[in-house]
Design a protein around this motif. Structure first.
Motif, mmCIF file in Angstrom:
data_model
loop_
_atom_site.group_PDB
_atom_site.id
_atom_site.type_symbol
_atom_site.label_atom_id
_atom_site.label_comp_id
_atom_site.label_asym_id
_atom_site.label_seq_id
_atom_site.Cartn_x
_atom_site.Cartn_y
_atom_site.Cartn_z
ATOM 1 N N GLU A 88 -39.342 23.838 19.249
ATOM 2 C CA GLU A 88 -39.995 23.504 17.988
ATOM 3 C C GLU A 88 -39.139 22.590 17.115
ATOM 4 O O GLU A 88 -39.614 22.049 16.109
ATOM 5 C CB GLU A 88 -40.301 24.793 17.213
ATOM 6 N N ALA A 89 -37.866 22.419 17.492
ATOM 7 C CA ALA A 89 -36.968 21.575 16.707
ATOM 8 C C ALA A 89 -37.288 20.102 16.950
ATOM 9 O O ALA A 89 -38.004 19.741 17.884
ATOM 10 C CB ALA A 89 -35.517 21.869 17.091
ATOM 11 N N ALA A 90 -36.740 19.260 16.111
ATOM 12 C CA ALA A 90 -36.917 17.797 16.231
ATOM 13 C C ALA A 90 -38.385 17.410 16.346
ATOM 14 O O ALA A 90 -38.764 16.544 17.126
ATOM 15 C CB ALA A 90 -36.134 17.267 17.442
ATOM 16 N N GLY A 91 -39.215 18.085 15.563
ATOM 17 C CA GLY A 91 -40.638 17.768 15.557
ATOM 18 C C GLY A 91 -41.349 18.092 16.859
ATOM 19 O O GLY A 91 -42.401 17.516 17.153
ATOM 20 N N GLY A 92 -40.769 18.995 17.635
ATOM 21 C CA GLY A 92 -41.395 19.378 18.903
ATOM 22 C C GLY A 92 -41.185 18.373 20.019
ATOM 23 O O GLY A 92 -41.880 18.410 21.036
ATOM 24 N N ALA A 93 -40.193 17.480 19.861
ATOM 25 C CA ALA A 93 -39.958 16.424 20.854
ATOM 26 C C ALA A 93 -39.556 16.980 22.218
ATOM 27 O O ALA A 93 -39.728 16.301 23.242
ATOM 28 C CB ALA A 93 -38.868 15.475 20.356
ATOM 29 N N LEU A 94 -39.026 18.204 22.224
ATOM 30 C CA LEU A 94 -38.580 18.795 23.486
ATOM 31 C C LEU A 94 -39.480 19.940 23.936
ATOM 32 O O LEU A 94 -39.076 20.756 24.773
ATOM 33 C CB LEU A 94 -37.136 19.292 23.349
ATOM 34 N N SER A 95 -40.678 19.985 23.413
ATOM 35 C CA SER A 95 -41.608 21.047 23.803
ATOM 36 C C SER A 95 -42.166 20.790 25.200
ATOM 37 O O SER A 95 -42.025 19.693 25.753
ATOM 38 C CB SER A 95 -42.764 21.135 22.802
ATOM 39 N N ALA A 96 -42.800 21.787 25.769
ATOM 40 C CA ALA A 96 -43.313 21.693 27.142
ATOM 41 C C ALA A 96 -44.451 20.699 27.281
ATOM 42 O O ALA A 96 -44.795 20.309 28.399
ATOM 43 C CB ALA A 96 -43.774 23.078 27.608
ATOM 44 N N ASP A 97 -45.024 20.267 26.165
ATOM 45 C CA ASP A 97 -46.162 19.345 26.212
ATOM 46 C C ASP A 97 -45.839 18.010 25.536
ATOM 47 O O ASP A 97 -46.737 17.267 25.168
ATOM 48 C CB ASP A 97 -47.358 20.004 25.511
ATOM 49 N N ALA A 98 -44.536 17.721 25.389
ATOM 50 C CA ALA A 98 -44.140 16.529 24.637
ATOM 51 C C ALA A 98 -44.199 15.251 25.465
ATOM 52 O O ALA A 98 -44.570 14.195 24.967
ATOM 53 C CB ALA A 98 -42.733 16.709 24.078
ATOM 54 N N THR A 99 -43.808 15.335 26.732
ATOM 55 C CA THR A 99 -43.789 14.159 27.618
ATOM 56 C C THR A 99 -44.181 14.575 29.033
ATOM 57 O O THR A 99 -44.178 15.772 29.348
ATOM 58 C CB THR A 99 -42.385 13.513 27.681
ATOM 59 N N PRO A 100 -44.476 13.619 29.890
ATOM 60 C CA PRO A 100 -44.809 13.960 31.278
ATOM 61 C C PRO A 100 -43.653 14.594 32.048
ATOM 62 O O PRO A 100 -43.863 15.220 33.081
ATOM 63 C CB PRO A 100 -45.168 12.598 31.889
ATOM 64 N N LEU A 101 -42.410 14.441 31.552
ATOM 65 C CA LEU A 101 -41.253 14.994 32.243
ATOM 66 C C LEU A 101 -40.772 16.313 31.649
ATOM 67 O O LEU A 101 -39.730 16.841 32.047
ATOM 68 C CB LEU A 101 -40.092 13.992 32.239
ATOM 69 N N ALA A 102 -41.516 16.877 30.708
ATOM 70 C CA ALA A 102 -41.109 18.125 30.080
ATOM 71 C C ALA A 102 -41.487 19.319 30.961
ATOM 72 O O ALA A 102 -42.640 19.441 31.362
ATOM 73 C CB ALA A 102 -41.777 18.255 28.716
ATOM 74 N N PRO A 103 -40.537 20.185 31.278
ATOM 75 C CA PRO A 103 -40.854 21.367 32.087
ATOM 76 C C PRO A 103 -41.508 22.458 31.240
ATOM 77 O O PRO A 103 -41.357 22.476 30.016
ATOM 78 C CB PRO A 103 -39.480 21.829 32.589
ATOM 79 N N ALA A 104 -42.223 23.352 31.893
ATOM 80 C CA ALA A 104 -42.815 24.499 31.192
ATOM 81 C C ALA A 104 -41.695 25.365 30.612
ATOM 82 O O ALA A 104 -40.573 25.389 31.127
ATOM 83 C CB ALA A 104 -43.670 25.312 32.158
#
Length: 255
Positions: A30-46
């Motif tokens: 949830e930090a950095a505006g959710g940039a590292l969330s599981a749904d942020a990019t195609p390369l984000a893991p669950a």
């Protein structure tokens, strides 16, 4: 230095727990505006993928305590490894705080530095072991998982940072495929170079597999991404196993 290792690793783990938001505050996803969330990019893991940190932290704690034993104290391999192990733990904690302060570009610098330190550690682990199975599990196993996971995380972190900076092309499915393939190729090359160590390949494959799981739904749902990530995970692990078997056969004494 053994006592310093115990205190240093313990302090770094405590900092990491605080920085992760586990004791309250903002979770990393949830930090950095959710940039590292599981749904942020195609390369984000669950999100479940990050449970590997529990194993890594437990391994680091056990490794640090083992440094107090006569076997570890007498080991030249461990003597060389200790300062790098401490540095890796503090860099990991530092990465968590950069994310908490929304410093995504700084987080990329820190995770690349962490990856470089772990590469150095993997090189050190090429030295002969004197601690038997215990050293194999606590040192090679722990830092192998650590390196393999950070390798996968470096790609995800960089992808997320560039995407958050406005490089929207990275959110397209074709470039997502490219990113997964490149991550898989780098992991496969690492497996070939390190003699097919299973722990690093297992951790990287774990990350790739959870990218596949994450792409079964949500913002970047894509069968193409699912199958690409799943295939990359399988190939990385297979290459490591084949390389390991080949090395073992090569080192087997002639009859």
């Amino acid at each position: 230095m053994a006592i310093i290792t115990v205190l240093g690793v313990a302090a770094a783990i405590a900092m990491a727990v605080i920085g992760s938001g586990a004791l309250g505050g903002t979770a990393v996803a949830e930090a950095a505006g959710g940039a590292l969330s599981a749904d942020a990019t195609p390369l984000a893991p669950a999100g479940t993928a990050f449970s590997i940190w529990s194993v890594i932290y437990a391994g680091l704690a056990a490794y640090a305590l083992w440094q107090l034993t006569p076997t570890a104290r007498a080991s030249e391999r461990q003597r060389v490894l200790r300062p790098w192990a401490i540095l890796s733990a503090f860099l990991n904690a530092g990465w968590l705080f950069t994310v908490q302060f929304d410093a995504l570009w700084l987080s990329v610098i820190v995770i690349v530095a962490l990856l470089a330190v772990l590469i150095r550690i993997m090189y050190i682990l090429g030295r002969p072991r004197t601690g038997g199975v215990i050293e194999l599990i606590l040192t090679d196993g722990t830092f192998g998982l650590y390196f393999g996971w950070v390798l996968a995380a470096t790609f995800a972190n960089t992808w997320a940072t560039l995407s958050a900076a406005g490089v929207t092309a990275l959110e397209e499915i074709p470039l997502g495929v490219v990113g997964i393939v490149v991550a898989g190729v780098v992991a496969a090359v690492a497996a070939l170079l390190d003699g097919g160590r299973i722990a690093p390949a297992l951790a990287t494959s774990w990350g790739l597999a959870w990218i596949a799981v994450a792409r079964t739904g949500g913002r970047f749902e894509s069968d193409t991404l699912v199958w690409t990530a799943a295939a990359a995970a399988a190939v990385v692990l297979l290459i490591a196993v084949v390389r390991r078997v080949t090395v073992a056969r090569t080192n087997q004494p002639a009859a």
